[in-house]
Design an enzyme around this catalytic site. Structure first.
Site, mmCIF file in Angstrom:
data_model
loop_
_atom_site.group_PDB
_atom_site.id
_atom_site.type_symbol
_atom_site.label_atom_id
_atom_site.label_comp_id
_atom_site.label_asym_id
_atom_site.label_seq_id
_atom_site.Cartn_x
_atom_site.Cartn_y
_atom_site.Cartn_z
ATOM 1 N N ARG A 181 48.963 35.850 49.947
ATOM 2 C CA ARG A 181 47.916 35.716 50.757
ATOM 3 C C ARG A 181 46.690 35.276 50.108
ATOM 4 O O ARG A 181 45.888 34.634 50.839
ATOM 5 C CB ARG A 181 47.601 37.222 51.227
ATOM 6 N N CYS A 215 47.428 43.312 31.502
ATOM 7 C CA CYS A 215 46.063 43.258 30.959
ATOM 8 C C CYS A 215 45.933 42.934 29.431
ATOM 9 O O CYS A 215 46.659 43.666 28.762
ATOM 10 C CB CYS A 215 45.487 44.653 31.407
ATOM 11 N N HIS A 258 36.978 47.026 51.625
ATOM 12 C CA HIS A 258 37.932 46.955 51.038
ATOM 13 C C HIS A 258 38.596 45.884 50.129
ATOM 14 O O HIS A 258 39.591 45.578 49.636
ATOM 15 C CB HIS A 258 39.188 46.768 52.510
#
Ligand code: OAD
Length: 244
Positions: A70, A147, A119
């Site tokens: 997306r 991370c 959101h």
């Protein structure tokens, strides 16, 4: 589409206007909505497989890849006339607040100066453990990137079902909704809370509520003005009718 004369008069003098947008506003840019019957993302995918903390725990790579897909799609699309009309409104109305449920960043791309993102945003990545925001990550790894500070797996900085909205963000949205003269609900099915309750909060405080949507929603019967049509067509017509 004819804009009601009463709405034109009201907008000419409105000092405080709040707009809440949803996926329908980006539909004409080529992004899929969630709940439209044939074309919405949730007609093809199940939200509980892709947009919950449990789904991410179960299958982090599946979720990461869906958001990566997306994210890449969003990079290829452009804001549409609806987004640009909202930028114009932000310049013409003394106190204008834009709140969006969209995570695509298209309002900012169009030039909207301040956007309350309920959101989150697809392009932002954070650590799922220490919550640090991350600017760079390796997309080509077999696993979900990690991370560099704590080694936790990275995730999109969006709100999933079952997660709370960032408190300051929600408070800012509720405060503006409760103190506006006119509230617009645009391109949203008005089904997802707490976003959907903002229109109701505005109405309780005597704001007039306007809906712009390609289809009727559960909110339609409760609004003062329902403008049925595509936001990329209705919004420019509205701006022209009021300020043109
Ligand atoms: P939905 O897919 O639920 O609703 C999109 C709305 O836009 C529908 O009411 C359509 O009729 C309308 N629509 C479609 N095309 C339009 C157009 N060109 N102009 C105007 N209206 C149009 O999307 P949202 O309401 O944004 O949350 O969904 C709310 C949240 O549910 C999303 O933020 C997402 C989703 O699951 C999360 O992922 C947490």
């Amino acid at each position: 589409m004819l804009i009601p004369a009463e709405l034109v008069s009201l907008l000419k003098v409105a000092a405080r206007v709040v707009v809440l947008t949803g996926a329908g506003v980006s539909q004409e840019s080529g992004l899929r909505t969630f709940r439209d019957a044939q074309t919405g993302l949730w007609s093809q995918y199940r939200p509980e497989d892709l947009a919950t903390p449990e789904a991410f725990e179960r299958e982090p790579k599946l979720v990461w890849d869906w958001y990566a897909m997306r994210r890449e799609k969003v990079k290829t699309v452009k804001p549409n006339p609806g987004h640009f009309a909202l930028v114009e409104m932000s310049r013409l109305i003394p106190q204008f607040t834009l709140i969006t449920q969209n995570v695509d960043g298209l309002h900012q791309k169009a030039g909207s100066p301040l956007v309350i993102e309920l959101h989150g945003n697809l392009q932002r990545i954070k650590c799922s453990v220490c919550a640090a925001q991350v600017d760079k990550w390796n997309e080509s790894t077999e696993d979900v990137p990690r991370c560099s500070i704590c080694g936790g797996i990275l995730r999109p900085d969006v709100v999933w079902f079952g997660e709370a909205l960032p408190r300051a963000v929600l408070e800012a949205a509720v405060t503006t909704a409760r103190t506006c003269d006119l509230f617009f609900s645009i391109g949203t099915s008005a089904l997802v809370q707490p976003a959907a309750s903002l229109a109701v909060a505005a109405k309780h405080k005597n704001a007039l509520v306007v809906e712009i949507n390609a289809n009727p929603t559960p909110l339609t019967e409760r609004v003062d003005f329902a403008l049925l049509g595509k936001s990329g067509e209705v919004l420019p017509t509205l701006v022209q009718a009021v300020w043109g």
